[in-house]
Design an enzyme around this catalytic site. Structure first.
Site, PDB file in Angstrom:
ATOM      1  N   TYR A   1     -12.061  -8.106   5.775  1.00 34.58           N
ATOM      2  CA  TYR A   1     -11.137  -7.721   4.696  1.00 34.58           C
ATOM      3  C   TYR A   1     -11.011  -8.868   3.681  1.00 34.58           C
ATOM      4  O   TYR A   1     -11.066  -8.638   2.470  1.00 34.58           O
ATOM      5  CB  TYR A   1      -9.775  -7.361   5.291  1.00 34.58           C
ATOM      6  CG  TYR A   1      -8.719  -6.955   4.283  1.00 34.58           C
ATOM      7  CD1 TYR A   1      -8.763  -5.711   3.652  1.00 34.58           C
ATOM      8  CD2 TYR A   1      -7.663  -7.808   3.959  1.00 34.58           C
ATOM      9  CE1 TYR A   1      -7.784  -5.332   2.738  1.00 34.58           C
ATOM     10  CE2 TYR A   1      -6.674  -7.437   3.055  1.00 34.58           C
ATOM     11  CZ  TYR A   1      -6.742  -6.200   2.452  1.00 34.58           C
ATOM     12  OH  TYR A   1      -5.770  -5.831   1.538  1.00 34.58           O
TER      13      TYR A   1
ATOM     14  N   LYS B   1     -12.093  -8.561  -0.231  1.00 39.25           N
ATOM     15  CA  LYS B   1     -11.158  -8.821  -1.328  1.00 39.25           C
ATOM     16  C   LYS B   1     -11.589 -10.039  -2.155  1.00 39.25           C
ATOM     17  O   LYS B   1     -11.299 -10.112  -3.353  1.00 39.25           O
ATOM     18  CB  LYS B   1      -9.736  -9.005  -0.776  1.00 39.25           C
ATOM     19  CG  LYS B   1      -9.127  -7.716  -0.206  1.00 39.25           C
ATOM     20  CD  LYS B   1      -9.124  -6.575  -1.233  1.00 39.25           C
ATOM     21  CE  LYS B   1      -8.198  -5.437  -0.841  1.00 39.25           C
ATOM     22  NZ  LYS B   1      -8.294  -4.290  -1.774  1.00 39.25           N
TER      23      LYS B   1
HETATM   24  P1  NAD Z   1      -2.030   2.513   1.556  1.00 38.69           P
HETATM   25  O1  NAD Z   1      -2.738   2.604   2.871  1.00 38.69           O
HETATM   26  O2  NAD Z   1      -0.587   2.865   1.508  1.00 38.69           O
HETATM   27  O3  NAD Z   1      -2.808   3.352   0.462  1.00 38.69           O
HETATM   28  C1  NAD Z   1      -4.204   3.273   0.326  1.00 38.69           C
HETATM   29  C2  NAD Z   1      -4.716   4.610  -0.175  1.00 38.69           C
HETATM   30  O4  NAD Z   1      -6.145   4.527  -0.336  1.00 38.69           O
HETATM   31  C3  NAD Z   1      -4.449   5.775   0.796  1.00 38.69           C
HETATM   32  O5  NAD Z   1      -3.795   6.817   0.085  1.00 38.69           O
HETATM   33  C4  NAD Z   1      -5.833   6.198   1.249  1.00 38.69           C
HETATM   34  O6  NAD Z   1      -5.969   7.605   1.488  1.00 38.69           O
HETATM   35  C5  NAD Z   1      -6.684   5.770   0.050  1.00 38.69           C
HETATM   36  N1  NAD Z   1      -8.099   5.623   0.391  1.00 38.69           N
HETATM   37  C6  NAD Z   1      -8.645   5.075   1.513  1.00 38.69           C
HETATM   38  N2  NAD Z   1      -9.986   5.175   1.458  1.00 38.69           N
HETATM   39  C7  NAD Z   1     -10.294   5.782   0.278  1.00 38.69           C
HETATM   40  C8  NAD Z   1     -11.513   6.172  -0.333  1.00 38.69           C
HETATM   41  N3  NAD Z   1     -12.685   5.959   0.266  1.00 38.69           N
HETATM   42  N4  NAD Z   1     -11.463   6.784  -1.545  1.00 38.69           N
HETATM   43  C9  NAD Z   1     -10.275   7.015  -2.145  1.00 38.69           C
HETATM   44  N5  NAD Z   1      -9.080   6.678  -1.605  1.00 38.69           N
HETATM   45  C10 NAD Z   1      -9.107   6.069  -0.402  1.00 38.69           C
HETATM   46  O7  NAD Z   1      -2.266   1.008   1.051  1.00 38.69           O
HETATM   47  P2  NAD Z   1      -1.447   0.051   0.055  1.00 38.69           P
HETATM   48  O8  NAD Z   1      -0.719  -0.924   0.893  1.00 38.69           O
HETATM   49  O9  NAD Z   1      -0.727   0.848  -0.960  1.00 38.69           O
HETATM   50  O10 NAD Z   1      -2.662  -0.767  -0.582  1.00 38.69           O
HETATM   51  C11 NAD Z   1      -3.178  -0.507  -1.876  1.00 38.69           C
HETATM   52  C12 NAD Z   1      -4.159  -1.591  -2.235  1.00 38.69           C
HETATM   53  O11 NAD Z   1      -3.518  -2.867  -2.242  1.00 38.69           O
HETATM   54  C13 NAD Z   1      -5.327  -1.735  -1.258  1.00 38.69           C
HETATM   55  O12 NAD Z   1      -6.507  -2.035  -1.963  1.00 38.69           O
HETATM   56  C14 NAD Z   1      -4.903  -2.905  -0.389  1.00 38.69           C
HETATM   57  O13 NAD Z   1      -6.001  -3.536   0.220  1.00 38.69           O
HETATM   58  C15 NAD Z   1      -4.210  -3.775  -1.410  1.00 38.69           C
HETATM   59  N6  NAD Z   1      -3.264  -4.723  -0.821  1.00 38.69           N
HETATM   60  C16 NAD Z   1      -2.187  -4.299  -0.103  1.00 38.69           C
HETATM   61  C17 NAD Z   1      -1.300  -5.226   0.450  1.00 38.69           C
HETATM   62  C18 NAD Z   1      -0.099  -4.832   1.233  1.00 38.69           C
HETATM   63  O14 NAD Z   1       0.533  -5.721   1.819  1.00 38.69           O
HETATM   64  N7  NAD Z   1       0.280  -3.562   1.288  1.00 38.69           N
HETATM   65  C19 NAD Z   1      -1.554  -6.603   0.267  1.00 38.69           C
HETATM   66  C20 NAD Z   1      -2.667  -6.993  -0.465  1.00 38.69           C
HETATM   67  C21 NAD Z   1      -3.520  -6.050  -1.007  1.00 38.69           C
END
Ligand code: NAD
Length: 250
Positions: free
Chosen positions: A156, A160
């Site tokens: 991961y 990223k």
């Molecule tokens: P989440 O799991 O709530 O939402 C992610 C969404 O992506 C889901 O709705 C899922 O169905 C969709 N998804 C997965 N695979 C997919 C694909 N192949 N095509 C289209 N959609 C797809 O996650 P989140 O926490 O809202 O994270 C959003 C972004 O932020 C991600 O890229 C995550 O890596 C990044 N991020 C999150 C955090 C955190 O702490 N939540 C921290 C750093 C980065």
């Protein structure tokens, strides 16, 4: 002041009810944008779009499928005539140690986070170039900058970090056409991405590493996405913006 009045924005992975994409979609809509929510499940995407109010749209799109990205963006351009903003938010994570990562884990995590960012961007870049304007916002992570240590494994962090490199290279290449590309590096934000696998001990350890002493809210990230999407950041490109409560200060 509405910052995205009359603009058209696409957000991938934005159907997750407590997710960063949905919160961003909501804020963009409040600021006058028409929003397309893309996600794996078309019904969930449509339901999320309906929550934003009339005129928004939710469509199925697996961002790892190049043909699907091209098709959905072509359909949106036919409908709207332009795309002003793309937020590459779709992402998945897995809490694995280095020796536990198998080929299938590597492929899943690299494909959604990095390949998906490439494919969705490629699908909008010709339109943004021809408009001579556009803003692409990519979701990276503090894990890219500090080598994990929150939840996701090394694959991961690598994905990223790849998003950061892709962001900067795209920013350089697209700048002459007034298409800006930036990344957000969220720290620990309370969403469903950890899929219930975060133990109370992990949660405690994470909070101890955050000077602001709280998890981030999805709205904290949405505000940053709005800044990067809008004209407020007109001269900002190739940047990585930290939204992490001080958990990495560098
Ligand atoms: P989440 O799991 O709530 O939402 C992610 C969404 O992506 C889901 O709705 C899922 O169905 C969709 N998804 C997965 N695979 C997919 C694909 N192949 N095509 C289209 N959609 C797809 O996650 P989140 O926490 O809202 O994270 C959003 C972004 O932020 C991600 O890229 C995550 O890596 C990044 N991020 C999150 C955090 C955190 O702490 N939540 C921290 C750093 C980065």
């Amino acid at each position: 002041m509405k910052l995205l009045e009359g603009q058209f924005a696409v957000i991938t992975g934005a159907a997750s009810p407590r997710g960063l994409g949905k919160a961003t979609a909501q804020l963009f809509a409040e600021h006058g944008a028409t929003v397309a929510i893309l996600d794996l499940n078309g019904d969930a995407a449509a339901a999320a779009a309906a929550d934003l109010g009339a005129g928004h749209i939710g469509l199925a799109c697996d961002v790892t499928d190049k043909a699907a990205c091209d098709k959905v963006m072509a359909d949106l351009i036919a409908r709207w005539g332009r795309i002003d903003v793309l937020v590459n938010n779709a992402g998945i994570t897995q809490p694995l140690k280095i020796m536990e990562i198998e080929a299938k884990n590597y492929e899943a995590v690299l494909d959604v986070n990095l390949r998906g960012t490439l494919y969705a961007s490629q699908a909008v870049i010709p339109q943004m170039r021809s408009q001579k304007s556009g803003s692409i916002v990519n979701l990276s992570s503090v894990s890219a900058q500090r080598g994990g240590g929150i939840f996701g494994g090394p694959h991961y962090s690598a994905a990223k970090a790849g998003v950061l490199g892709l962001t900067k290279a795209m920013a350089r290449e697209l700048a002459p056409d007034n298409v800006r590309v930036n990344a957000i590096c969220p720290g620990f934000i309370a969403t469903d991405i950890t899929a219930g696998k975060l133990t109370p001990e992990m949660n405690k350890a994470i909070l101890e590493g955050i000077p602001m002493n709280r998890a981030g809210e999805a709205s904290d990230v949405a505000g940053c996405a709005l800044f990067l999407a809008s004209g407020l950041s007109a001269y900002v490109t190739g940047s990585e913006v930290d939204v992490n409560g001080g958990s990495l200060i560098h």
